[in-house]
Design a protein around this motif. Structure first.
Motif, PDB file in Angstrom:
ATOM      1  N   GLN A 110       7.983 -27.140 -68.281  1.00  0.00           N
ATOM      2  CA  GLN A 110       9.553 -27.262 -68.503  1.00  0.00           C
ATOM      3  C   GLN A 110      10.544 -26.657 -67.365  1.00  0.00           C
ATOM      4  N   SER A 111       9.796 -25.447 -66.823  1.00  0.00           N
ATOM      5  CA  SER A 111      10.538 -25.105 -65.543  1.00  0.00           C
ATOM      6  C   SER A 111      10.751 -26.108 -64.393  1.00  0.00           C
ATOM      7  N   LEU A 112       9.898 -26.950 -64.240  1.00  0.00           N
ATOM      8  CA  LEU A 112      10.226 -28.365 -63.444  1.00  0.00           C
ATOM      9  C   LEU A 112      11.205 -29.104 -63.596  1.00  0.00           C
ATOM     10  N   TYR A 113      11.205 -29.200 -64.898  1.00  0.00           N
ATOM     11  CA  TYR A 113      12.342 -30.289 -65.366  1.00  0.00           C
ATOM     12  C   TYR A 113      13.793 -29.478 -65.309  1.00  0.00           C
ATOM     13  N   GLU A 114      13.730 -28.141 -65.426  1.00  0.00           N
ATOM     14  CA  GLU A 114      14.958 -27.414 -65.312  1.00  0.00           C
ATOM     15  C   GLU A 114      15.414 -27.593 -63.796  1.00  0.00           C
ATOM     16  N   GLY A 115      14.340 -27.583 -62.871  1.00  0.00           N
ATOM     17  CA  GLY A 115      14.806 -27.540 -61.392  1.00  0.00           C
ATOM     18  C   GLY A 115      15.350 -28.870 -61.242  1.00  0.00           C
ATOM     19  N   ILE A 116      14.544 -30.019 -61.637  1.00  0.00           N
ATOM     20  CA  ILE A 116      14.807 -31.289 -61.118  1.00  0.00           C
ATOM     21  C   ILE A 116      16.197 -31.614 -61.706  1.00  0.00           C
ATOM     22  N   ARG A 117      16.709 -31.504 -62.823  1.00  0.00           N
ATOM     23  CA  ARG A 117      18.015 -31.469 -63.228  1.00  0.00           C
ATOM     24  C   ARG A 117      19.152 -31.170 -62.389  1.00  0.00           C
ATOM     25  N   GLU A 118      18.885 -30.168 -61.487  1.00  0.00           N
ATOM     26  CA  GLU A 118      19.723 -29.501 -60.530  1.00  0.00           C
ATOM     27  C   GLU A 118      19.659 -30.281 -59.218  1.00  0.00           C
ATOM     28  N   PHE A 119      18.810 -31.044 -58.990  1.00  0.00           N
ATOM     29  CA  PHE A 119      18.426 -31.799 -57.877  1.00  0.00           C
ATOM     30  C   PHE A 119      19.474 -33.046 -57.820  1.00  0.00           C
ATOM     31  N   LYS A 120      20.726 -33.033 -57.591  1.00  0.00           N
ATOM     32  CA  LYS A 120      21.705 -33.832 -57.467  1.00  0.00           C
ATOM     33  C   LYS A 120      22.578 -33.789 -56.434  1.00  0.00           C
ATOM     34  N   ALA A 121      23.218 -34.947 -56.195  1.00  0.00           N
ATOM     35  CA  ALA A 121      24.269 -35.083 -54.962  1.00  0.00           C
ATOM     36  C   ALA A 121      25.405 -33.725 -55.108  1.00  0.00           C
ATOM     37  N   GLY A 122      25.663 -32.804 -53.857  1.00  0.00           N
ATOM     38  CA  GLY A 122      26.375 -31.953 -54.200  1.00  0.00           C
ATOM     39  C   GLY A 122      25.923 -30.742 -54.340  1.00  0.00           C
ATOM     40  N   ASN A 123      24.768 -30.506 -54.946  1.00  0.00           N
ATOM     41  CA  ASN A 123      24.182 -29.127 -55.388  1.00  0.00           C
ATOM     42  C   ASN A 123      23.500 -28.612 -54.144  1.00  0.00           C
ATOM     43  N   ARG A 124      22.810 -27.615 -54.341  1.00  0.00           N
ATOM     44  CA  ARG A 124      22.203 -27.115 -53.278  1.00  0.00           C
ATOM     45  C   ARG A 124      20.838 -26.683 -53.671  1.00  0.00           C
ATOM     46  N   VAL A 125      19.876 -26.179 -52.390  1.00  0.00           N
ATOM     47  CA  VAL A 125      18.566 -25.766 -52.767  1.00  0.00           C
ATOM     48  C   VAL A 125      18.649 -24.765 -53.642  1.00  0.00           C
ATOM     49  N   GLY A 126      19.551 -23.732 -53.450  1.00  0.00           N
ATOM     50  CA  GLY A 126      19.461 -22.304 -54.307  1.00  0.00           C
ATOM     51  C   GLY A 126      19.538 -22.760 -55.947  1.00  0.00           C
ATOM     52  N   ASP A 127      20.440 -23.993 -56.109  1.00  0.00           N
ATOM     53  CA  ASP A 127      20.598 -24.478 -57.535  1.00  0.00           C
ATOM     54  C   ASP A 127      19.263 -24.693 -58.268  1.00  0.00           C
ATOM     55  N   VAL A 128      18.215 -25.502 -57.547  1.00  0.00           N
ATOM     56  CA  VAL A 128      17.026 -25.778 -57.969  1.00  0.00           C
ATOM     57  C   VAL A 128      16.418 -24.576 -58.214  1.00  0.00           C
ATOM     58  N   GLY A 129      15.983 -23.861 -57.374  1.00  0.00           N
ATOM     59  CA  GLY A 129      15.173 -22.583 -57.408  1.00  0.00           C
ATOM     60  C   GLY A 129      15.686 -21.606 -58.491  1.00  0.00           C
ATOM     61  N   PHE A 130      17.099 -21.354 -58.632  1.00  0.00           N
ATOM     62  CA  PHE A 130      17.495 -20.563 -59.510  1.00  0.00           C
ATOM     63  C   PHE A 130      17.241 -20.870 -60.907  1.00  0.00           C
ATOM     64  N   ALA A 131      17.502 -22.447 -61.176  1.00  0.00           N
ATOM     65  CA  ALA A 131      17.103 -22.904 -62.590  1.00  0.00           C
ATOM     66  C   ALA A 131      15.588 -22.501 -62.817  1.00  0.00           C
ATOM     67  N   ILE A 132      14.727 -22.794 -61.762  1.00  0.00           N
ATOM     68  CA  ILE A 132      13.392 -22.648 -62.302  1.00  0.00           C
ATOM     69  C   ILE A 132      13.067 -21.062 -62.751  1.00  0.00           C
ATOM     70  N   GLN A 133      13.359 -20.400 -61.514  1.00  0.00           N
ATOM     71  CA  GLN A 133      13.399 -18.875 -61.572  1.00  0.00           C
ATOM     72  C   GLN A 133      13.780 -18.364 -62.932  1.00  0.00           C
ATOM     73  N   GLN A 134      14.912 -18.750 -63.388  1.00  0.00           N
ATOM     74  CA  GLN A 134      15.864 -18.026 -64.471  1.00  0.00           C
ATOM     75  C   GLN A 134      14.632 -18.449 -66.001  1.00  0.00           C
ATOM     76  N   TYR A 135      14.464 -19.721 -65.800  1.00  0.00           N
ATOM     77  CA  TYR A 135      13.733 -20.147 -67.094  1.00  0.00           C
ATOM     78  C   TYR A 135      12.126 -19.548 -66.967  1.00  0.00           C
ATOM     79  N   ALA A 136      11.629 -19.375 -65.926  1.00  0.00           N
ATOM     80  CA  ALA A 136      10.451 -18.659 -66.073  1.00  0.00           C
ATOM     81  C   ALA A 136      10.340 -17.288 -66.408  1.00  0.00           C
ATOM     82  N   GLU A 137      11.420 -16.513 -65.694  1.00  0.00           N
ATOM     83  CA  GLU A 137      11.199 -15.129 -65.769  1.00  0.00           C
ATOM     84  C   GLU A 137      11.939 -14.716 -67.204  1.00  0.00           C
ATOM     85  N   LYS A 138      12.839 -15.434 -67.820  1.00  0.00           N
ATOM     86  CA  LYS A 138      12.979 -15.024 -69.197  1.00  0.00           C
ATOM     87  C   LYS A 138      11.985 -15.086 -70.082  1.00  0.00           C
ATOM     88  N   HIS A 139      10.688 -15.702 -69.868  1.00  0.00           N
ATOM     89  CA  HIS A 139       9.520 -16.005 -70.625  1.00  0.00           C
ATOM     90  C   HIS A 139       8.644 -14.801 -69.979  1.00  0.00           C
TER      91      HIS A 139
END
Length: 268
Positions: A128-157
């Motif tokens: 699921q963290s993979l899909y959280e990251g993929i969702r942020e991989f879009k034009a105008g976003n940045r590398v940190g947006d993908v990493g943040f989404a994955i990290q937040q989802y995994a670490e909250k568990h």
């Protein structure tokens, strides 16, 4: 340097990615107690070649096999061996294929027989963290947006996010810019644009994020010996949005699983 792909090149990359997806789907039926990872490696090499492609990992940086096979506390880059899988194992299978001058690179962590609920949860959260990251991989976003989404989802568990190993750009080379960490801060790093293609691949540990490397120079282990999971997709930005080039559907068909998890990332 980031290499922007044309729509025609993205379609060639989709072909390479789907060969890897089909390989993992074929292997899904074979992952069972008593089977060795070396047997699975041979099956994968034969299948990839039958699809008119070349195993992408074989010989890359002098890696000696077609598959990276990483069971249980191995995070990534494990060697296939003749040791049989046993009931309750998990096994990360990372596979690459080269066709038409472009690479596909794709991974899935399989259950072997009956796996305990705690480990099943690790696999579910990592995927699921993979899909959280993929969702942020879009034009105008940045590398940190993908990493943040994955990290937040995994670490909250309560899980550890591996820092030393990252996803990456993909194309005529297996590893291109940009690097895609599975942790980060929003708004940081290189900006995404149409035509970018990356491999997003969270590596999530049940315990500490810290790792060790074996003396073989390849195999990565969790430092505390707890299990690790690894899932990976190839993703392009088309019309500003993330579009999957790889799929887990061949795996799900082999295992009798029904899922619509990929629907939002498919071309409409």
């Amino acid at each position: 340097m980031i290499h922007i792909k044309t729509l025609e090149e993205i379609e060639l990359m989709r072909e390479s990615a789907l060969i890897v997806s089909k390989t993992l789907g074929m292997l899904a039926k074979e992952v069972k107690p008593g089977v060795s990872t070396l047997q699975l490696d041979k099956l994968a090499e034969d299948f990839i070649r039958s699809e008119g492609a070349i195993p992408g990992f074989l010989g890359l940086y002098d890696f000696p096999n077609t598959l990276c096979m990483s069971p249980n506390a191995q995070v990534v880059h494990g060697f296939p061996t003749d040791e049989p899988l046993v009931d309750g194992d998990i096994i990360s299978i990372d596979c690459g294929a080269l066709k038409n001058g472009f690479y596909g690179d794709h991974a899935y962590t399989f259950e072997v027989g009956e796996v305990d609920p705690e480990t099943k949860k690790l696999l579910d959260v990592t995927k699921q963290s993979l899909y959280e990251g993929i969702r942020e991989f879009k034009a105008g976003n940045r590398v940190g947006d993908v990493g943040f989404a994955i990290q937040q989802y995994a670490e909250k568990h309560g899980y550890g996010v591996v820092r030393e190993l990252v996803g990456h750009g993909l194309g005529r080379k297996m590893h291109e810019d940009p690097e895609m960490p599975n942790y980060g801060k929003r708004g940081r790093g290189k900006k995404f644009a149409n035509g970018m293609v990356v491999a997003i691949e969270p590596m999530i540990n049940m315990g500490t994020h810290q790792i060790n490397q074996l003396k073989d120079g390849w195999t990565i282990l969790t430092r505390d010996g707890k299990p690790s999971a690894h899932f990976e997709h190839d993703v392009a930005i088309v019309n500003g949005k993330p579009e999957l080039l790889s799929t887990f559907q061949y795996i799900y068909e082999a295992l009798g699983i029904s899922s619509n998890e990929e629907d939002e990332f498919r071309a409409k």
